[in-house]
Each structure stands twice: as structure tokens, then as C-alpha cells.
Design a protein around this motif. Structure first.
Motif, PDB file in Angstrom:
ATOM      1  N   ASP A 139      -6.456  -3.082  -0.256  1.00 19.03           N
ATOM      2  CA  ASP A 139      -5.291  -4.108  -0.363  1.00 19.03           C
ATOM      3  C   ASP A 139      -4.279  -3.377  -1.251  1.00 19.03           C
ATOM      4  N   SER A 176      -2.214  -6.152  -3.703  1.00 18.97           N
ATOM      5  CA  SER A 176      -3.301  -7.131  -3.674  1.00 18.97           C
ATOM      6  C   SER A 176      -3.153  -8.537  -4.414  1.00 18.97           C
ATOM      7  N   ASN A 183       1.465  -4.644 -10.902  1.00 19.14           N
ATOM      8  CA  ASN A 183       1.712  -5.491 -12.053  1.00 19.14           C
ATOM      9  C   ASN A 183       0.275  -5.703 -12.667  1.00 19.14           C
ATOM     10  N   GLU A 220      -0.917   0.872  -9.841  1.00 24.52           N
ATOM     11  CA  GLU A 220       0.287   1.881  -9.398  1.00 24.52           C
ATOM     12  C   GLU A 220       0.891   1.368  -8.497  1.00 24.52           C
TER      13      GLU A 220
HETATM   14  C1  LIG Z   1       3.050 -10.844  -1.399  1.00 22.54           C
HETATM   15  S1  LIG Z   1       2.028 -10.509  -2.986  1.00 22.54           S
HETATM   16  C2  LIG Z   1       0.580  -9.968  -2.330  1.00 22.54           C
HETATM   17  C3  LIG Z   1      -0.239 -11.257  -2.032  1.00 22.54           C
HETATM   18  C4  LIG Z   1      -1.807 -10.906  -1.635  1.00 22.54           C
HETATM   19  N1  LIG Z   1      -1.686  -9.890  -0.677  1.00 22.54           N
HETATM   20  C5  LIG Z   1      -2.381 -12.092  -1.192  1.00 22.54           C
HETATM   21  O1  LIG Z   1      -2.532 -12.665   0.097  1.00 22.54           O
HETATM   22  O2  LIG Z   1      -3.289 -12.544  -1.813  1.00 22.54           O
HETATM   23  C6  LIG Z   1       2.718  -8.956  -3.273  1.00 22.54           C
HETATM   24  C7  LIG Z   1       2.119  -8.220  -4.408  1.00 22.54           C
HETATM   25  O3  LIG Z   1       2.661  -6.907  -4.515  1.00 22.54           O
HETATM   26  C8  LIG Z   1       2.806  -6.348  -5.737  1.00 22.54           C
HETATM   27  N2  LIG Z   1       3.686  -5.032  -5.729  1.00 22.54           N
HETATM   28  C9  LIG Z   1       5.136  -5.322  -5.409  1.00 22.54           C
HETATM   29  N3  LIG Z   1       5.617  -3.681  -5.210  1.00 22.54           N
HETATM   30  C10 LIG Z   1       4.371  -2.844  -5.419  1.00 22.54           C
HETATM   31  C11 LIG Z   1       4.141  -1.556  -5.111  1.00 22.54           C
HETATM   32  N4  LIG Z   1       5.339  -0.724  -4.860  1.00 22.54           N
HETATM   33  N5  LIG Z   1       2.882  -1.192  -5.279  1.00 22.54           N
HETATM   34  C12 LIG Z   1       1.651  -2.031  -5.531  1.00 22.54           C
HETATM   35  N6  LIG Z   1       1.990  -3.520  -5.669  1.00 22.54           N
HETATM   36  C13 LIG Z   1       3.192  -3.706  -5.583  1.00 22.54           C
HETATM   37  C14 LIG Z   1       3.364  -7.578  -6.375  1.00 22.54           C
HETATM   38  O4  LIG Z   1       3.042  -7.488  -7.981  1.00 22.54           O
HETATM   39  C15 LIG Z   1       2.574  -8.647  -5.908  1.00 22.54           C
HETATM   40  O5  LIG Z   1       1.442  -9.159  -6.494  1.00 22.54           O
END
Ligand SMILES: C[S@@+](CC[C@H](N)C(=O)[O-])C[C@H]1O[C@@H](n2cnc3c(N)ncnc32)[C@H](O)[C@@H]1O
Length: 277
Positions: A48, A51, A88, A110
Motif C-alpha cells: 500500500d 497507505s 506522514n 518515506e
Molecule cells: C488518499 S490517502 C490514502 C488512503 C488510503 N489508501 C485508504 O484508502 O485508506 C493518501 C495518503 O498518501 C500519503 N502521501 C502523500 N504523498 C506521499 C508520498 N509521496 N509517499 C507516501 N505517502 C504519501 C498521505 O499522507 C495520505 O495518507
């Protein structure tokens, strides 16, 4: 639960995000069941990449609902290995603390592009009978096309991808391109893999004012991206993606699925068709 208790802001999600999680729940079970029956498969890995915390607040139901990570951890049959990535740290810690301790689960706080390209994807081997389901669910244009391409070329990895058309329409596909910042063009090039999105998003047309760049529509853009998943990334099967709409009927994003397997295409097409309307 509020920010003070959690230490971070819980995402509030609409109906469309709940549908995305339902789709994942349905496919995760089918995926594991099919691969368990193929006795030679050694690993069924779940990754994920964005995630989140594993839990959200549903605007419609006015209560907490599971996120993609929780649904995957609860899948029956389960995956053999799990990787959760989120920039985050607070969200990732919340997920870790609220999941049962298992030694087959790894957490990476990361940038997912770095982790996927340099650590995880290169280790997944088709020849060693390893298979993976990779969830790419960014808020917007935070993903690097190289990740999609590496997954496609592996022949061992299937993806669900959130195609953030609203971010593209708002920030990149503007009629007056002098209003589009360099950083938004860069984000778009990185997501699409090159600048050929311009041909998909605009047509040169003769108007009363001379030749003008006229915006195409969502369907044309999505069709071109689907072609890229097949022809450039090398996925054998990419069903017609499903649009996720908000209350005002605007498409927020499309969910794409891409796989090297015909059976997977059939299963996901059936699931998508149930939600299509
Ligand atoms: C749309 S949410 C994910 C929701 C999750 N997939 C669910 O359905 O429960 C996007 C997530 O991506 C994280 N995020 C944003 N940019 C990122 C990056 N470059 N690498 C990893 N995580 C990132 C954010 O902190 C956020 O928690």
C-alpha cells in the motif's frame, strides 16, 4: 476522535472513497484464493504505497470506517507479506499501533516513489514465484510513472491506481497555459511519464480567433492513459477504469486496474461493472 487525541487529522472521506475500499476488499480475497490454489506461488505480497492510517471518518455514515490498509490486513485468505508506506509518520504510527503485531508486516515512513523504485519492486521476482498487489492511491499527482512502468515490466505485479483527474483538470489542463505553473507541469510530466499528455488533453482547432488549443474531455485523456499502461508499461490487461463522482456529479478520479493476467481482468471488470453506475 479528534486531532488532539490522534496527533494528526483523520481523513474525512466521501462515498466514492468508500467504494474504492469496497472494491479492494472484494478483489483482495479473490486474489489470495486464486494464488493459494497455484501451489507453486511462494509469496503473495500486498503493498500500500499511500497507505494512510487504516481508518477514516465517513461523511455519509458519520462514523469511523476502515481504510485500505485495514481491509488488506483483514483479508481472508490473507496475504503472506505486507508493506505499508506513508510520508506522514503519525498516520503510519497509528496504523502500526492499531494493527496486531505480525512479523510479516513492514512500515516505511518515506516517499513511496523512493521506497518502491529502490527497495521493494526490484526484489519481487516472477521467476521465484513471487506475486504482488500494489495499491497506488495518492491524493493527487504525487506518483512517478517509473513506479507504474517497473510494476508492468515485472509481470509479477498488479496495480490499482487512483488517476487524479480533478487535480489535473484544476491545475494542469487549463485553457490559458500561462496560468499553469512550472511545478504543476513537472508533476504532470512525472505522473504521465513524459509530456505526451498534452496531445491527449488538447486539440489544435481553427476558431474565429485563429488556431486555438481546445481542451478534450476526461474520456479521451483516460483512454490515452489506458493505452500507455498497455503499450508503454507493458500490462497485458487493463479493464475500462471506473469514474468516481462526487455529489455534484463531477468526476474526482478514476480507478484503474492493470495486470498481466486475463483472469484478474475478468474478476475486476465484473467488480467494476457492479459499481459503474
Ligand atoms: C488518499 S490517502 C490514502 C488512503 C488510503 N489508501 C485508504 O484508502 O485508506 C493518501 C495518503 O498518501 C500519503 N502521501 C502523500 N504523498 C506521499 C508520498 N509521496 N509517499 C507516501 N505517502 C504519501 C498521505 O499522507 C495520505 O495518507
Amino acid at each position: 476522535m479528534n486531532k488532539e487525541i490522534l496527533g494528526f487529522e483523520l481523513d474525512e472521506i466521501g462515498r466514492w472513497s468508500e467504494i474504492k475500499i469496497e472494491i479492494l476488499k472484494k478483489y483482495a480475497s479473490a486474489y489470495n484464493q486464486i494464488l493459494i490454489n497455484q501451489k507453486f506461488i511462494r509469496k503473495r505480497i500486498y503493498i500500500d504505497a499511500f497507505s494512510g492510517a487504516g481508518v477514516h471518518f465517513s461523511k455519509e455514515k458519520e462514523k469511523l470506517v476502515p481504510g485500505s490498509a485495514t481491509v488488506a490486513l483483514d483479508a481472508i485468505p490473507p496475504f503472506t507479506h505486507y508493506h505499508f508506506i506513508d510520508l506522514n509518520e503519525d498516520k503510519l504510527n497509528f496504523l502500526r499501533e492499531n494493527s496486531l503485531e505480525r512479523d510479516n508486516v513492514k512500515y516505511h515512513s518515506e516517499d513511496c516513489n523512493e521506497v518502491l523504485l529502490n527497495k521493494l519492486l526490484p526484489t519481487i521476482s516472477f521467476k521465484n514465484y513471487e506475486r504482488a498487489l500494489l495499491i497506488l492511491d495518492p491524493y493527487g499527482l504525487q506518483l512517478d510513472w517509473k513506479v507504474i512502468e517497473m510494476a508492468g515490466k515485472s509481470e509479477a505485479i498488479e496495480i490499482f491506481l487512483n488517476f487524479p483527474i480533478m487535480d489535473m483538470n484544476r491545475n494542469v489542463f487549463r485553457r490559458d497555459n500561462s496560468k499553469v505553473s512550472d511545478s504543476n507541469i513537472e508533476r504532470m510530466n512525472r505522473f504521465w511519464g513524459d509530456n505526451s499528455w498534452k496531445k491527449a488533453a488538447f486539440n489544435s482547432e481553427e476558431t474565429l480567433f485563429g488556431i486555438e488549443e481546445v481542451k478534450t474531455n476526461n474520456q479521451t485523456i483516460v483512454n490515452e492513459f489506458r493505452k500507455r499502461l498497455k503499450e508503454v508499461a507493458g500490462f497485458g490487461y487493463v479493464p475500462e477504469p471506473i469514474p468516481m463522482k462526487n455529489k455534484t456529479d463531477a468526476t474526482v478520479y478514476y480507478i484503474f486496474f492493470a495486470s498481466p493476467k486475463k483472469t484478474a481482468d475478468k474478476i475486476v471488470s465484473d467488480i467494476f461493472n457492479k459499481y459503474r453506475n
